[in-house]
Design a protein around this motif. Structure first.
Motif, mmCIF file in Angstrom:
data_model
loop_
_atom_site.group_PDB
_atom_site.id
_atom_site.type_symbol
_atom_site.label_atom_id
_atom_site.label_comp_id
_atom_site.label_asym_id
_atom_site.label_seq_id
_atom_site.Cartn_x
_atom_site.Cartn_y
_atom_site.Cartn_z
ATOM 1 N N UNK A 15 0.791 -0.952 0.042
ATOM 2 C CA UNK A 15 0.131 -0.024 -0.359
ATOM 3 C C UNK A 15 0.450 0.951 -0.325
ATOM 4 N N UNK A 16 1.940 1.286 0.609
ATOM 5 C CA UNK A 16 2.820 2.424 0.493
ATOM 6 C C UNK A 16 3.764 2.486 -0.259
ATOM 7 N N UNK A 17 3.923 1.521 -1.378
ATOM 8 C CA UNK A 17 4.651 1.863 -2.483
ATOM 9 C C UNK A 17 3.436 2.826 -3.766
ATOM 10 N N UNK A 18 2.377 1.717 -3.497
ATOM 11 C CA UNK A 18 1.300 2.285 -4.352
ATOM 12 C C UNK A 18 1.127 3.994 -4.035
ATOM 13 N N UNK A 19 0.708 3.832 -3.122
ATOM 14 C CA UNK A 19 0.059 5.680 -2.340
ATOM 15 C C UNK A 19 1.640 6.674 -2.650
ATOM 16 N N UNK A 20 2.858 5.812 -2.632
ATOM 17 C CA UNK A 20 3.943 6.647 -3.370
ATOM 18 C C UNK A 20 3.614 7.273 -4.584
ATOM 19 N N UNK A 21 3.306 6.056 -5.260
ATOM 20 C CA UNK A 21 3.218 5.964 -6.927
ATOM 21 C C UNK A 21 2.044 7.203 -7.518
ATOM 22 N N UNK A 22 0.741 6.911 -6.259
ATOM 23 C CA UNK A 22 -0.354 8.263 -6.585
ATOM 24 C C UNK A 22 0.499 9.012 -6.136
ATOM 25 N N UNK A 23 1.203 9.206 -5.163
ATOM 26 C CA UNK A 23 1.331 11.041 -5.152
ATOM 27 C C UNK A 23 3.017 11.292 -6.279
ATOM 28 N N UNK A 24 3.531 10.863 -6.544
ATOM 29 C CA UNK A 24 4.022 11.080 -8.728
ATOM 30 C C UNK A 24 3.102 11.270 -9.212
ATOM 31 N N UNK A 25 1.626 10.718 -9.469
ATOM 32 C CA UNK A 25 1.367 10.330 -10.209
ATOM 33 C C UNK A 25 0.240 12.658 -9.988
ATOM 34 N N UNK A 26 -0.095 12.578 -9.249
ATOM 35 C CA UNK A 26 -0.912 13.679 -8.670
ATOM 36 C C UNK A 26 0.216 14.570 -8.621
ATOM 37 N N UNK A 27 1.874 14.691 -8.669
ATOM 38 C CA UNK A 27 2.495 16.083 -8.659
ATOM 39 C C UNK A 27 3.210 15.710 -9.971
ATOM 40 N N UNK A 28 2.338 15.597 -10.947
ATOM 41 C CA UNK A 28 2.737 14.989 -12.216
ATOM 42 C C UNK A 28 1.928 15.879 -13.129
ATOM 43 N N UNK A 29 0.483 15.347 -12.470
ATOM 44 C CA UNK A 29 -1.159 15.788 -13.505
ATOM 45 C C UNK A 29 -0.889 17.421 -12.915
ATOM 46 N N UNK A 30 -1.012 17.804 -11.182
ATOM 47 C CA UNK A 30 -1.692 18.981 -11.061
ATOM 48 C C UNK A 30 0.590 20.025 -11.309
ATOM 49 N N UNK A 31 1.136 19.596 -11.359
ATOM 50 C CA UNK A 31 2.276 20.108 -12.054
ATOM 51 C C UNK A 31 1.991 20.548 -13.331
ATOM 52 N N UNK A 32 2.099 19.283 -13.890
ATOM 53 C CA UNK A 32 1.263 20.168 -15.326
ATOM 54 C C UNK A 32 0.190 20.593 -15.703
ATOM 55 N N UNK A 33 -0.823 20.520 -15.435
ATOM 56 C CA UNK A 33 -2.175 21.496 -15.089
ATOM 57 C C UNK A 33 -1.924 22.916 -14.470
ATOM 58 N N UNK A 34 -0.643 23.177 -13.806
ATOM 59 C CA UNK A 34 -0.495 24.363 -13.212
ATOM 60 C C UNK A 34 0.621 25.485 -13.993
ATOM 61 N N UNK A 118 11.873 0.482 -5.246
ATOM 62 C CA UNK A 118 12.804 0.535 -5.066
ATOM 63 C C UNK A 118 12.142 -0.790 -3.711
ATOM 64 N N UNK A 119 11.010 -0.440 -3.047
ATOM 65 C CA UNK A 119 10.354 -1.266 -2.339
ATOM 66 C C UNK A 119 9.372 -2.754 -2.571
ATOM 67 N N UNK A 120 9.171 -2.023 -3.910
ATOM 68 C CA UNK A 120 8.531 -3.565 -4.786
ATOM 69 C C UNK A 120 9.546 -4.446 -5.497
ATOM 70 N N UNK A 121 10.750 -3.686 -5.852
ATOM 71 C CA UNK A 121 12.235 -4.313 -6.110
ATOM 72 C C UNK A 121 12.555 -5.236 -4.335
ATOM 73 N N UNK A 122 12.603 -4.309 -3.364
ATOM 74 C CA UNK A 122 12.726 -5.707 -2.471
ATOM 75 C C UNK A 122 11.843 -6.177 -1.404
ATOM 76 N N UNK A 123 10.371 -5.796 -1.745
ATOM 77 C CA UNK A 123 9.573 -6.632 -0.891
ATOM 78 C C UNK A 123 9.136 -8.034 -1.668
ATOM 79 N N UNK A 124 9.442 -8.015 -3.500
ATOM 80 C CA UNK A 124 9.533 -9.298 -3.937
ATOM 81 C C UNK A 124 10.827 -9.407 -4.344
ATOM 82 N N UNK A 125 11.558 -9.539 -4.001
ATOM 83 C CA UNK A 125 13.511 -9.855 -3.744
ATOM 84 C C UNK A 125 13.767 -9.973 -5.167
#
Length: 157
Positions: A15-34, A118-125
């Motif tokens: 969930x943390x990995x997904x949330x961080x990716x979601x934050x990246x998407x929000x930053x990208x979308x809002x940054x591009x629109x702004x 990195x979280x995904x890579x480490x999590x699933x070895x």
């Protein structure tokens, strides 16, 4: 056998990995629109093809990265992890070429995405160091796309 608390902890890490990716998407979308709306307020400045297409590229990278991370967490295969590295690398040319404009926000989105990867890579070895080449491949691929966009924009000028 895995205990319930171990499984719960693993789900929280996913969930943390997904949330961080979601934050990246929000930053990208809002940054591009702004950036687009702030540039659109200047009547002397044309937005197409530059910087409009670069902003669309940034927005798409953020959204596609989130989608790839969410699929990667469901499928848990090396192929999807490689796709997350590709999409993470795509942020690097935006950071460098947009250093004076969108670079800081692209760097923040990159930080969220690379941490998620990195979280995904480490999590699933997965052997994340072997997949580092995909980071560079994603970077070079998006650099070629941006060069194409820039050359298209300079030919219109």
């Amino acid at each position: 056998m895995m205990s319930a608390s171990d499984e719960s902890r693993r789900n929280l890490v996913d969930l943390l990995a997904l949330f961080l990716s979601f934050l990246a998407a929000i930053v990208s979308i809002s940054g591009a629109i702004f950036t687009y709306t702030s540039q659109a307020q200047i009547p002397e400045v044309t937005l197409w093809p530059l910087p409009g297409l670069v902003l669309v590229d940034w927005l798409l990278i953020g959204v596609i990265s989130f989608v790839v991370v969410s699929i990667s967490l469901r499928r848990k295969t090396a192929g999807w992890l490689r796709m997350t590295w590709l999409m993470t690398g795509a942020f690097i040319p935006l950071i460098i070429l947009g250093a004076l404009s969108i670079g800081l926000l692209a760097l923040i989105a990159f930080f969220f995405t690379v941490t998620s990867t990195f979280i995904i890579a480490i999590r699933y070895r997965f052997k994340w160091l072997e997949n580092f080449g995909f980071l560079m491949l994603g970077s070079m691929s998006n650099l070629l796309i941006l060069i194409l966009i820039i050359s298209l924009g300079s030919s219109k000028a």
